[in-house]
Design an enzyme around this catalytic site. Structure first.
Site, PDB file in Angstrom:
ATOM      1  N   ASN A   1      40.210  43.993  38.703  1.00 49.12           N
ATOM      2  CA  ASN A   1      41.013  45.245  38.948  1.00 49.12           C
ATOM      3  C   ASN A   1      41.582  45.458  40.438  1.00 49.12           C
ATOM      4  O   ASN A   1      41.338  46.359  41.055  1.00 49.12           O
ATOM      5  CB  ASN A   1      40.270  46.434  38.471  1.00 49.12           C
ATOM      6  CG  ASN A   1      38.805  46.732  39.347  1.00 49.12           C
ATOM      7  OD1 ASN A   1      38.185  45.622  39.811  1.00 49.12           O
ATOM      8  ND2 ASN A   1      38.497  47.912  39.574  1.00 49.12           N
TER       9      ASN A   1
ATOM     10  N   ASP B   1      27.392  48.581  38.335  1.00 49.67           N
ATOM     11  CA  ASP B   1      29.089  48.873  38.041  1.00 49.67           C
ATOM     12  C   ASP B   1      29.639  49.640  39.257  1.00 49.67           C
ATOM     13  O   ASP B   1      30.516  50.707  39.241  1.00 49.67           O
ATOM     14  CB  ASP B   1      29.145  50.109  36.925  1.00 49.67           C
ATOM     15  CG  ASP B   1      30.442  49.890  36.374  1.00 49.67           C
ATOM     16  OD1 ASP B   1      31.437  48.929  36.505  1.00 49.67           O
ATOM     17  OD2 ASP B   1      30.897  50.838  35.469  1.00 49.67           O
TER      18      ASP B   1
END
Length: 417
Positions: free
Chosen positions: A96, A306
């Protein structure tokens, strides 16, 4: 790099020295001696730290930095240093970025940036071009450049035929496909878990069903294609049941859970603190109980921080408009060690390597030193002073942690706090 570690307790169930307190001599990045006492005859650097423990190097299967494109959030250099000081020797980095990591040259760029660092960086290539969910990216070419898996970070594959084709194509070279578990038409504009708390706060809810429908669909496609699937960051009790049943059917599926989804509930959002805005959202205690049970019985294969740095302009705003994400590398060990045994914590932090095809070795004479160094004891509060990331969006800020990380030894390098 030559170093002598004094009185270190080894936590490695694969090692003959598991639970033993020994001296370890490392020469040129290789473990050359393990003994109760080793004399420092060659005057090498000696490390003698309070209650020193070590394990195989920790791995995180879902980490985001900013570079290229979002360097204000995190550069690769600072991100890797943050990981090292947090005890991690290997990271799988999400695509990303801007541009999205979706071709051979992008993967090579990421690999090149980390080439001489102590921390091993393993790129996850985008599954679709620009992560738009329309056309498959150059999967095989990215594998050749060093990508270890393929997925569009936090973006579900809405077209089931596209996922079917991806699973079939990747199976030709044993590629691992990631599919984020969310049905967008069900989740809608929900910004937190759909339950009593969302109603009381007046925030739109994202129901468990949005995750579970997508997982059910993906598992059906997996069974049809006989591919290889990883479902990142599950968060509901029903998701655990679905994946457990799939594993009983011998489907080639794995999954992870984010640390914050194991510890925190949607009730933490009552202060409207946007650091608690994560995806998947924080759920209920019943979901947490099921996730922990799933970890214990092997349904859930690994935990992840995460880690997703978000700059202050996108976090310190109205809850509905704040971006999803929290940093988590710095707090990962301390939070897990506070809520689980040290043995389980180390298991959680090392278990995912095999699924992502990352080579690892037990702590033994003749093996390369890929080690995380820590003290499992001592209670402290996690504060901004512990944050090394450029972005400060820490979900566990002001939470109690247990133990401390000393650093790592990896790639013939020593990094200590």
């Amino acid at each position: 790099m030559n170093v002598l570690l004094k009185s270190t307790t080894i936590i490695d169930s694969k090692s003959d020295f598991h639970n033993q307190t020994v001296d370890i001599l490392i020469e040129n990045g290789v473990i050359t001696q393990i003994s109760k006492t080793i004399k420092n005859t060659n005057d090498v650097k000696e490390i003698d730290l309070e209650n020193l423990h070590m394990s195989q190097g920790w791995f995180d299967s879902s980490v985001s930095f900013g570079e290229p494109g979002y360097e204000e959030r995190e550069t690769l250099e600072n991100g890797l240093n943050t990981a090292a000081h947090s005890g991690f020797t290997s990271l799988a980095i999400n695509p990303n970025t801007n541009p999205v990591i979706d071709c051979n040259s992008d993967v090579s760029f990421i690999k090149g940036k980390a080439e001489k660092h102590a921390v091993n960086l393993y790129p996850i290539g985008a599954l679709t071009k620009e992560s738009k969910g329309i056309d498959l990216a150059e999967l095989f070419d990215m594998t050749s450049a060093g990508a270890i898996a393929f997925g569009d970070y936090k973006r579900p594959i809405e077209n089931p035929n596209l996922l079917k084709i991806a699973l079939q194509y990747a199976s030709n070279f044993d590629g691992l496909v990631l599919s984020f578990p969310q049905e967008n038409k069900i989740s809608g504009k929900g910004v937190m878990n759909e339950q009593v708390t969302s109603t009381s706060l007046g925030l739109k809810g994202n129901p468990n069903m949005a995750e579970e429908l997508q997982i059910a669909r993906d598992l059906f496609l997996l069974e049809y294609t006989e591919g290889k699937l990883h479902i990142p960051t599950i968060s509901t009790a029903k998701s655990v049941v679905l994946i457990r049943e799939a594993k009983q059917k011998k489907l080639n599926v794995s999954c992870s859970v984010a640390i914050h989804n194991l510890i925190l509930t949607d009730e933490n959002l009552t202060t409207f603190n946007t650091n608690y805005k994560v995806l998947p959202p924080l759920r209920t205690q019943d979901d947490i109980n099921a996730l922990i049970e799933g970890l214990k019985d092997g349904t859930i294969d690994m935990v992840t921080s995460d880690h997703n740095p978000i700059d202050i302009e996108h976090k310190k705003i109205e809850f509905d408009f704040a971006k999803y994400g929290t940093i988590g590398l710095e707090s990962a060990f301390g939070i897990l060690n506070k809520h689980f045994s040290t043995k389980k914590t180390i298991e959680f932090l090392t278990k995912g390597k095999s699924r992502f095809g990352i080579h690892f070795q037990p702590i033994a004479i003749g093996n390369k030193a890929d080690l995380s160094l820590f003290n499992p004891n001592g209670i402290q509060e996690f504060t901004k002073d512990h944050i090394k990331s450029t972005s400060k969006n820490a979900i566990f800020e002001n939470h109690e942690t247990k133990g401390m990380v000393y650093g790592i030894i990896a790639n013939n390098k020593l990094i200590l706090n």
